[in-house]
Design an enzyme around this catalytic site. Structure first.
Site, PDB file in Angstrom:
ATOM      1  N   LYS A 219      15.383 -16.618  -3.473  1.00 23.46           N
ATOM      2  CA  LYS A 219      15.774 -15.236  -3.189  1.00 23.46           C
ATOM      3  C   LYS A 219      14.937 -14.712  -2.037  1.00 23.46           C
ATOM      4  O   LYS A 219      13.727 -14.979  -1.969  1.00 23.46           O
ATOM      5  CB  LYS A 219      15.576 -14.355  -4.426  1.00 23.46           C
ATOM      6  CG  LYS A 219      15.853 -12.878  -4.192  1.00 23.46           C
ATOM      7  CD  LYS A 219      15.499 -12.073  -5.433  1.00 23.46           C
ATOM      8  CE  LYS A 219      15.647 -10.596  -5.172  1.00 23.46           C
ATOM      9  NZ  LYS A 219      15.233  -9.779  -6.320  1.00 23.46           N
ATOM     10  N   GLU A 268      10.800   2.612  -9.566  1.00 22.25           N
ATOM     11  CA  GLU A 268      10.188   1.323  -9.922  1.00 22.25           C
ATOM     12  C   GLU A 268       8.676   1.413 -10.090  1.00 22.25           C
ATOM     13  O   GLU A 268       7.928   1.445  -9.121  1.00 22.25           O
ATOM     14  CB  GLU A 268      10.534   0.260  -8.875  1.00 22.25           C
ATOM     15  CG  GLU A 268      10.075  -1.126  -9.274  1.00 22.25           C
ATOM     16  CD  GLU A 268      10.716  -2.216  -8.440  1.00 22.25           C
ATOM     17  OE1 GLU A 268      10.247  -3.358  -8.538  1.00 22.25           O
ATOM     18  OE2 GLU A 268      11.678  -1.937  -7.707  1.00 22.25           O
TER      19      GLU A 268
END
Length: 461
Positions: A219, A268
């Site tokens: 990723k 987050e």
């Protein structure tokens, strides 16, 4: 002057000055007291006329706010913070004279700041006012915790100072900070919106998928920038007020450096520490909100079962577990994620709890967690190398840890996404997405458009 400090202040300063050894030496005095209710945003806005830099932090879910004015002490290092910032922080606390009976998280001597996403990336003029790692101890601090308010004065005195004069300067500032004030109107509008090389960005997404196909990474997270020209100078307090109303499940922050201010509303959390109890959260995997409840439920269900998003989420879960295992005990991670809803977006969410071992600090955990796969990719070094070579912007503090720590052993850091760098009547906004094997550049581009919305919406977009 706050009445409860009036009688103590000059006496405390006067007693400290004779113990300062030399003209080059200083003594930090920190005094914290409960105060009547005051809006932290009003406290923040009142300081706009003082010329002092300001910081703001809030977690509205927990009714927690910090507003800081000025700079009594700074902790700066090159590169990631590691142990050097921790040593400087401990040196400040060991030497300080602290008057604080409340031990409330976020009150007392508090350092607020952040670090750059990648100190190895070539710097650009955009972030020239923000150092690699920089934390500020404000002169004046207002903390609101569960409806209770605490006010802290952090005074730096020198040999030869006159206690009465120092106290009078503090009184003058407090008359400004605690004056009745109202926030100005928020009718800022976008005159021009410029996307920085969107087609080249899509090409970099395509290149990343080829690298992943070759097995060089699993990723890679790629971010992009849009540049705004506004009809007037931005009032930061007004932007923060809008973010507080429109992004209730997020951390709202502002770090001001002269005419530049890094502002955002990030959902987050990276890590929270309360004494030795640690909480980290995995927030990876994204979808829009529905136009009605039925559509919203369908999108949530689809997100929970989407292979690409679940894979992206699992990358982060496993990274967090591995990263903290050496530093913590009693690690607890739920087996499956749940949905974390925001106004414009919804995410997959998994909390991670643990107990911090031994003499490890919050900076040890930050060093291990940053950057998470949600912001960098996996494997870490390979994805960072690709970003460093191919990404079309200097992220600066975007995507990096920002937050606070205090003299009571508490602290919290979030990942600075959904954010922008405001510069008078201009702004740069940032958004990114995780590229995996089957990523489609057009779909990733549209995902970043959704992620720009929180900041665009408060700047007239």
């Amino acid at each position: 002057m706050i009445e409860i400090l009036e009688e103590q202040l000059e006496k405390i300063i006067d007693e400290a000055i004779p113990n300062i050894n030399s003209a080059d030496d200083t003594q930090l005095i920190s005094i914290t007291k409960p105060v009547k209710n005051i809006n932290p945003l009003h406290f923040f806005h009142a300081a706009s006329s003082t010329g002092k830099d300001r910081v703001f932090w809030s977690s509205t879910q927990e009714d927690f706010f910090i507003a800081g004015i000025g700079n009594t002490a700074q902790l700066r290092v090159e590169g990631l913070p590691s142990q050097e910032v921790e040593k400087k922080w401990r040196a400040i606390l060991d030497k300080a004279i602290i008057y604080n009976d409340n031990k409330v998280p976020g009150a007392g001597i508090v350092a607020l700041g952040g670090i750059s996403f990648d100190p190895k990336k070539e710097r650009t003029p955009l972030w020239e006012n923000f150092n690699d790692s920089e934390f500020t101890v404000p002169e004046f601090l207002l903390t609101q915790n569960n409806g209770a308010n605490y006010y802290t004065v952090n005074i730096l005195v020198r040999k030869g100072d006159i206690a009465e004069q120092v106290a009078n300067e503090i009184r003058g500032m407090e008359e400004i900070l605690f004056s009745d004030t109202t926030l100005p109107s928020t009718d800022v509008a976008i005159l021009n919106r410029y996307e920085v090389a969107p087609e080249k960005w899509k090409e970099s997404v395509e290149l990343a998928t080829r690298e992943i196909d070759k097995g060089k990474a699993s990723k890679i997270v790629l971010a992009r920038e849009i540049r705004l020209k506004l009809n007037k100078s931005v009032n930061i307090a007004s932007v923060l007020e809008k973010l507080l109303h429109t992004q209730p499940n997020s951390y709202i922050f502002a770090f001001e450096k002269g005419k530049d201010c890094f502002v955002g509303a990030t959902p987050e959390r990276l890590v929270r520490l309360d004494k030795r109890k640690l909480l980290s959260t995995c927030l990876a995997g994204t979808a829009p909100r529905g136009k009605n409840k039925e559509e919203d439920r369908e999108i949530s269900k689809s997100l929970l079962h989407d292979e690409k998003n679940r894979q992206e989420h699992e990358f982060v879960v496993q990274m967090i577990k591995q990263a903290i295992s050496h530093y913590c005990k009693d690690i607890n991670i739920p087996e499956k994620p749940v949905i974390y809803p925001l106004k414009n977006l919804q995410h997959l969410y998994t909390p991670v709890t643990a107990t911090l071992l031994g003499d490890y600090s919050i900076f040890d955990i930050i060093e291990q967690l940053h950057p998470t796969p949600a912001l960098g990719g996996t494997p870490r070094e390979e994805s960072l190398a690709f970003i460093r070579e191919n990404e079309l912007l200097d992220r600066g503090w975007y995507g990096a840890p920002v937050g606070w720590l205090d003299s009571n052993g508490s602290g919290e850091f979030a990942v600075a996404i959904r954010s922008g760098l405001i510069q008078d009547d201009e702004a740069s906004l940032f958004a990114g997405c995780g590229v995996v094997k089957n990523s489609d550049p057009e779909k990733e581009y549209e995902e970043t458009n959704i992620k720009f919305l929180p900041m665009l919406s408060v700047l007239g977009g």
